[in-house]
Scaffold this motif. Structure first.
Motif, PDB file in Angstrom:
ATOM      1  N   ASP A 119       0.833  -1.198   0.000  1.00 17.34           N
ATOM      2  CA  ASP A 119       0.000   0.000   0.000  1.00 17.34           C
ATOM      3  C   ASP A 119       0.873   1.256   0.000  1.00 17.34           C
ATOM      4  OD1 ASP A 119      -2.180   1.565   0.032  1.00 17.34           O
ATOM      5  OD2 ASP A 119      -2.604   1.316   2.177  1.00 17.34           O
ATOM      6  N   SER A 120       1.186   1.739  -1.189  1.00 13.73           N
ATOM      7  CA  SER A 120       1.901   3.012  -1.289  1.00 13.73           C
ATOM      8  C   SER A 120       1.596   3.603  -2.656  1.00 13.73           C
ATOM      9  CB  SER A 120       3.410   2.804  -1.130  1.00 13.73           C
ATOM     10  OG  SER A 120       3.945   2.232  -2.303  1.00 13.73           O
ATOM     11  N   PRO A 121       1.651   4.927  -2.767  1.00  8.87           N
ATOM     12  CA  PRO A 121       1.352   5.532  -4.077  1.00  8.87           C
ATOM     13  C   PRO A 121       2.328   5.068  -5.155  1.00  8.87           C
ATOM     14  CG  PRO A 121       2.022   7.203  -2.445  1.00  8.87           C
ATOM     15  CD  PRO A 121       1.857   5.922  -1.720  1.00  8.87           C
ATOM     16  N   GLU A 122       3.612   4.875  -4.787  1.00  6.86           N
ATOM     17  CA  GLU A 122       4.597   4.426  -5.774  1.00  6.86           C
ATOM     18  C   GLU A 122       4.202   3.069  -6.338  1.00  6.86           C
ATOM     19  OE1 GLU A 122       5.494   5.396  -2.711  1.00  6.86           O
ATOM     20  OE2 GLU A 122       6.674   7.221  -3.035  1.00  6.86           O
ATOM     21  N   ASN A 123       3.784   2.180  -5.435  1.00  2.41           N
ATOM     22  CA  ASN A 123       3.450   0.841  -5.884  1.00  2.41           C
ATOM     23  C   ASN A 123       2.180   0.839  -6.721  1.00  2.41           C
ATOM     24  OD1 ASN A 123       3.862  -2.009  -5.992  1.00  2.41           O
ATOM     25  ND2 ASN A 123       2.103  -2.192  -4.626  1.00  2.41           N
ATOM     26  N   LYS A 124       1.184   1.631  -6.314  1.00  2.00           N
ATOM     27  CA  LYS A 124      -0.067   1.666  -7.093  1.00  2.00           C
ATOM     28  C   LYS A 124       0.234   2.082  -8.524  1.00  2.00           C
ATOM     29  CE  LYS A 124      -3.774   1.835  -3.851  1.00  2.00           C
ATOM     30  NZ  LYS A 124      -3.373   2.381  -2.528  1.00  2.00           N
ATOM     31  N   ALA A 125       1.056   3.126  -8.654  1.00  2.77           N
ATOM     32  CA  ALA A 125       1.400   3.609  -9.996  1.00  2.77           C
ATOM     33  C   ALA A 125       2.163   2.541 -10.772  1.00  2.77           C
ATOM     34  CB  ALA A 125       2.242   4.882  -9.883  1.00  2.77           C
ATOM     35  N   PHE A 126       3.087   1.864 -10.066  1.00  8.31           N
ATOM     36  CA  PHE A 126       3.902   0.835 -10.708  1.00  8.31           C
ATOM     37  C   PHE A 126       3.047  -0.321 -11.212  1.00  8.31           C
ATOM     38  CE2 PHE A 126       6.273  -3.222  -9.898  1.00  8.31           C
ATOM     39  CZ  PHE A 126       7.116  -3.152 -10.996  1.00  8.31           C
ATOM     40  N   VAL A 127       2.181  -0.838 -10.319  1.00  9.02           N
ATOM     41  CA  VAL A 127       1.358  -1.990 -10.689  1.00  9.02           C
ATOM     42  C   VAL A 127       0.447  -1.635 -11.861  1.00  9.02           C
ATOM     43  CG1 VAL A 127      -0.456  -3.556  -9.897  1.00  9.02           C
ATOM     44  CG2 VAL A 127       1.441  -3.010  -8.387  1.00  9.02           C
ATOM     45  N   GLU A 128      -0.126  -0.439 -11.784  1.00 11.20           N
ATOM     46  CA  GLU A 128      -1.055  -0.035 -12.847  1.00 11.20           C
ATOM     47  C   GLU A 128      -0.343   0.075 -14.201  1.00 11.20           C
ATOM     48  OE1 GLU A 128      -3.855   3.775 -13.592  1.00 11.20           O
ATOM     49  OE2 GLU A 128      -3.716   3.055 -11.513  1.00 11.20           O
ATOM     50  N   ALA A 129       0.816   0.736 -14.189  1.00 18.80           N
ATOM     51  CA  ALA A 129       1.561   0.905 -15.439  1.00 18.80           C
ATOM     52  C   ALA A 129       2.052  -0.435 -15.970  1.00 18.80           C
ATOM     53  CB  ALA A 129       2.744   1.835 -15.209  1.00 18.80           C
ATOM     54  N   PHE A 130       2.471  -1.295 -15.064  1.00 17.66           N
ATOM     55  CA  PHE A 130       2.990  -2.602 -15.465  1.00 17.66           C
ATOM     56  C   PHE A 130       1.898  -3.433 -16.126  1.00 17.66           C
ATOM     57  CE2 PHE A 130       4.417  -6.949 -14.968  1.00 17.66           C
ATOM     58  CZ  PHE A 130       5.772  -6.875 -15.158  1.00 17.66           C
TER      59      PHE A 130
END
Lengths: 345, 387
Positions: B276-287
Motif C-alpha cells: 500500500d503506497s502511491p509508488e506501488n499503485k502507480a507501478f502496478v497499474e503501469a505494469f
C-alpha cells in the motif's frame, strides 16, 4: 576368391581413408576463422565443443547403432573432473583433459555392460538413468561439486605453459579447435580401419556379425568407452574454457541437444556432428538475438521444415553437388561394399 | 560447397555483430527468457522496459541501449553471453541473472573487466561476495526467511516442519529458518523434496502425521501452484497446520490461479503487488497496462529497481561505467514500489523492509496482504559474518 574380397575391402577402406578436397577446405576455413572472425571466438569455441560432443555421440550412434539419451553423463563427468582438478590447484589444461578422458572412459567402460543388454528402448532408459543418477550425485555432493551454485573458483594455467586464456576467447577457441581436430583425425582413422568396418556390420546386423565371428560385445564395449572418453574431453574443454561448471552439464537437455545437432548434421558421418553444431548454434544465436523470447518457436519451425522438406541430411545435399567423376573412377577400381554407403566416413 | 555453407554462416555472424555507429551507453540484460524459468525473465524484461519507457532513454546526455539476451537458464551460456557483451558490445553494465549459478558464472568476468553486474533476481546470500562489482536489487533468501522464524516464534508457534526443495537456495532457507527458530526455543523437523518433478504427497503425509503447529515451505517460484494442490489433496488445509514460508510459494505471478487453498498462508517477503503506497499503485497499474494485465511479482520489482539503480548511478558518474559506477551505486537509497530501500555500501546487497503477509481475497483476486513490517533488514548471513 577369399583374397579377392580381402583386397576389395582393403581398397575400399583405403579409398575412404583418403582426404578429400572438401574436407581440407572445411578445416582450412575453420582455421581461418581464428584470424578473420575475432569477435565470434566465444561462440565458435562453443561450436567446436558441441561439435566434438556430437562426434562422440556419432561414434556410438552412427557407427555402432547404440542409441543414447544420456550422453551428457560423460560430458558432465569430464567437465567436473577437469573443473575439480583445476580448482584444487592443478591448472594444467592438457593434464585436465587427460584426467577427464580417463574418468569418462572408466564410467563408459563400466556402464557399457548395462548398455549391451536389451533392445533400443532399454538402452535409451539405461543411458538416461545413468545421466540422472550422476546429476543427482553432483547435486548432493555439494562439498565437491558446489551443488546447485556451480563449481566456483576454477583458475586455469596457460596451455603448455605458454598460452594464457584471454577474455576474447581466442586462445580458448584455438585450443578447443586443435583438440577437436586431433580427436577428429583419430576418430577418422578408427572408422576407416577394419575395426570401424566391423562396428558398422554390427550396427547393420548384429546377429549376422556374430555369426561371421565378430566379437560383438567386445567391440561395442570398446567403442562405447572410446566415445565416453571423447565426450569427457568435450566436457573438460567446456569447463576449462568457461572456467565454470554447473549442474546443467549433466542435464537432460544436453543429451537431447547433442542428439538434435547430430540428426541435423547427419548420423553416421563424422562431419555430421561438426556441421550440425555450426548450423544449430549459428541459427540459435541469430534467432535469439532477434527475438530473445520466441526464438525457440522459430528454431522448432525451421527444424520441422528442414526435416520435412529435406528428408535427407544437410550434408547429403552438399555431397550431391560434388563432381561425380571421382566417385565414378573409384567404383571402377573396386565395387563398394553392399551394406555400407560411400558417405559413411 | 562445404566452404560456402561455412562462409555463409560466418558472414551471417559478422553481420549481426557489426552494428555500432555512435556510442550509446549499453546495458546488457541477461535473463532466462525460455525454459522452466522463463517467467522470471519475462517479468524482469517487462519491468526494465517499463522503467525506460517512464524515464526516457537518455541519461547524462547519453542514449541508453538495452540489449536483452536469453541464456535459457544455462550457466555456461550466461557466461559466454556476458563475455560477448563485454568484449564485442562494450557494455557499461550488465544486469539480470535469474538463478544463483547464472549469477555466479559471470562473476569473475565482472571483476576482470571491471563491469558492474546488477543482480535482479538470484537470491543466494553469497552472490555479492563473488565479485566486488556485483550489486543486488532483489533480496537474499535468509533476509526473507529469518523474519519468518521470528514472527512464528512470537505468535505461539512452537513446532514446525520445514519442507524445502533440495538445492542451494532451499537448503539456505532451511538452515536460516531452523537456526533462527531453534534460537527462540522452537522445535523443527526438516524435510527435503527433490528439485526436479517433485511429488510432495509422501512428505505431506509425514507432516500430517507429525502434526506440527506450522509447515514452513520453500519451493522455487514456479512450483508453488503444484505444492498448493497437493497440500489440499492431503487435507492439510483442514488440519489446522498453518502454512508459512518466504514469499516464493505465493508468488504474485501465480497466486491468483491457486484458488482458495492459498487463503490464509502467511509468508514473509520484500514485495507484494498489494503493497500500500502511491509508488506501488502507480507501478502496478503501469505494469499491467503495458503487459496485457500481467501482475508484477517480486522479480519485476527487482528489475525495475535494478534499472533505477543503473540510471541513478550513471547520472552520478556522468555516464561513466566501471569502478566509478559501482562506487556511485554503493550507499544509494530511494523509495521503490516495495518501500524504502538502500544499497549496503559494505556488502553491495540491498537493505529493505520485510513484510509479513497473509493471502486474502481483494476485489475478487488473491493477494499477499501485508500486516506487519520489519524495517531495514540486512542480509543476516553477511551480517553474522561481519560481527
Amino acid at each position: 576368391m577369399q583374397s579377392d574380397t580381402a583386397d576389395n575391402v582393403r581398397a575400399a577402406l583405403g579409398r575412404r581413408g583418403r582426404w578429400g578436397w572438401g574436407e581440407v577446405a572445411f578445416w582450412l576455413v575453420a582455421a581461418a576463422t581464428l584470424v578473420f572472425l575475432p569477435e565470434r571466438h566465444l561462440i565458435l569455441n562453443e561450436i567446436a565443443i558441441i561439435g566434438l560432443f556430437a562426434l562422440s555421440l556419432d561414434l556410438i550412434l552412427g557407427y555402432a547403432g547404440i542409441v543414447s539419451l544420456g550422453h551428457a553423463a560423460f560430458f558432465g563427468l569430464g567437465a567436473y573432473a577437469a573443473g575439480i582438478l583445476a580448482k584444487n590447484g592443478i591448472g594444467d589444461p592438457l593434464l585436465g583433459l587427460g584426467v577427464a578422458a580417463l574418468a569418462a572412459a572408466i564410467l563408459g567402460f563400466v556402464t557399457s555392460f548395462l548398455v549391451l543388454r536389451g533392445s533400443d528402448l532399454t538402452k535409451l532408459m539405461v543411458t538416461l538413468g545413468v545421466a540422472l543418477v550422476l546429476g543427482e550425485l553432483a547435486n548432493q555432493m555439494s562439498w565437491l561439486t558446489g551443488g546447485a551454485d556451480g563449481l566456483q573458483g576454477i583458475t586455469m594455467g596457460p596451455i603448455l605453459g605458454l598460452f594464457e586464456f584471454d577474455i576474447f576467447g581466442t586462445v580458448a577457441y584455438a585450443y578447443s579447435l586443435v583438440v577437436t581436430f586431433v580427436l577428429f583425425v583419430i576418430a577418422r582413422r578408427i572408422v576407416v580401419s577394419p575395426y570401424g568396418l566391423s562396428l558398422r556390420s554390427i550396427r547393420d546386423n548384429p546377429l549376422r556379425a556374430r555369426a561371421v565371428g565378430i566379437p560383438v560385445n567386445r567391440r561395442l564395449v570398446a567403442v562405447y568407452t572410446l566415445a565416453a572418453a571423447y565426450a569427457g574431453v568435450a566436457g573438460a574443454l567446456l569447463a576449462q574454457t568457461t572456467q565454470f561448471v554447473s549442474l546443467d552439464v549433466l542435464a537432460f537437455h544436453r543429451s537431447a541437444d547433442v542428439m538434435l545437432v547430430l540428426v541435423i548434421g547427419g548420423v553416421g558421418y563424422l562431419y555430421g556432428g561438426l556441421i550440425g553444431a555450426v548450423f544449430f548454434k549459428v541459427l540459435q544465436d541469430v534467432l535469439s538475438a532477434w527475438t530473445p523470447q520466441y526464438w525457440q518457436f522459430w528454431i522448432g519451425l525451421i527444424l520441422v521444415l528442414l526435416v520435412l522438406a529435406g528428408r535427407e541430411r544437410l550434408t547429403d545435399r552438399v555431397r550431391a553437388l560434388r563432381p561425380r567423376s571421382r566417385r565414378g573412377l573409384a567404383t571402377d577400381k573396386a565395387r563398394p561394399l553392399p551394406t555400407t554407403t560411400a558417405r559413411e566416413v | 560447397m562445404l566452404r560456402r555453407t561455412f562462409l555463409g554462416a560466418a558472414a551471417m555472424l559478422a553481420l549481426t555483430g557489426a552494428a555500432s555507429a555512435q556510442e550509446p551507453l549499453k546495458i546488457g540484460l541477461i535473463l532466462p527468457m525460455t525454459g522452466p524459468f522463463a517467467s522470471t525473465g519475462r517479468q524482469i524484461e517487462a519491468a526494465a522496459k517499463l522503467y525506460m519507457q517512464q524515464n526516457g532513454d537518455t541519461v547524462a546526455g547519453k542514449k541508453i541501449q538495452l540489449i536483452v539476451k536469453d541464456d535459457t537458464g544455462t550457466a555456461d551460456v550466461t557466461k559466454r553471453l556476458a563475455q560477448e557483451l563485454i568484449v564485442n558490445d562494450k557494455i557499461a553494465v550488465m544486469a539480470g541473472f535469474g538463478l544463483t549459478p547464472l549469477a555466479l558464472a559471470p562473476a569473475p568476468l565482472a571483476t576482470q573487466a571491471k563491469v558492474p553486474a546488477v543482480v535482479m533476481a538470484a537470491a543466494t546470500a553469497t552472490i555479492t561476495e563473488a565479485s566486488p562489482y556485483i550489486v543486488r536489487t532483489s533480496f537474499t533468501l535468509p533476509q526473507a526467511t529469518v523474519p519468518m522464524a521470528e514472527w512464528a516464534a512470537q505468535n505461539g508457534i512452537k513446532k514446525v516442519a520445514t519442507l524445502v526443495s533440495d538445492y542451494g537456495p532451499g537448503i539456505d532457507a532451511e538452515k536460516a529458518f531452523t537456526s533462527a527458530f531453534t534460537a527462540k526455543g522452537g522445535q523443527v523437523e526438516n524435510l527435503r523434496v527433490p528439485l526436479a518433478n517433485p511429488d510432495f504427497s509422501p512428505f505431506l503425509q509425514k507432516v500430517a502425521d507429525a502434526k506440527p503447529d506450522a509447515l514452513f515451505v520453500f519451493v522455487p517460484s514456479g512450483i508453488g501452484a503444484q505444492f498448493m494442490k497437493q497440500f489440499v489433496e492431503r487435507g492439510l488445509d483442514k488440519s489446522g497446520i498453518k502454512l508459512i514460508g518466504p514469499g516464493d510459494v505465493t508468488d504474485d505471478d501465480l497466486l491468483n490461479n491457486m484458488g482458495d487453498v492459498a487463503l490464509g498462508a502467511i509468508t514473509t517477503q520484500h514485495y507484494s503487488a498489494a503493497h500500500d503506497s502511491p509508488e506501488n499503485k502507480a507501478f502496478v497499474e503501469a505494469f499491467k497496462k503495458a503487459n496485457n494485465g500481467m501482475r508484477p511479482n517480486f522479480m519485476a520489482v527487482g528489475g525495475y529497481d535494478g534499472m533505477h539503480l543503473i540510471y541513478e548511478g550513471l547520472k552520478k558518474t556522468n555516464g561513466q561505467g566501471g569502478q566509478a559506477l559501482i562506487d556511485a551505486m554503493k550507499g544509494m537509497s530511494w523509495t521503490s514500489p516495495r518501500g524504502p530501500v538502500s544499497i549496503d555500501p559494505q556488502t553491495r546487497d540491498i537493505v529493505q523492509n520485510i513484510y509479513v503477509r497473509k493471502v486474502e481475497r481483494r476485489d475478487g483476486e488473491l493477494y499477499n496482504v501485508e500486516f506487519a513490517t520489519i524495517p531495514n533488514v540486512k542480509d543476516p548471513v553477511k551480517a553474522a559474518k561481519s560481527n
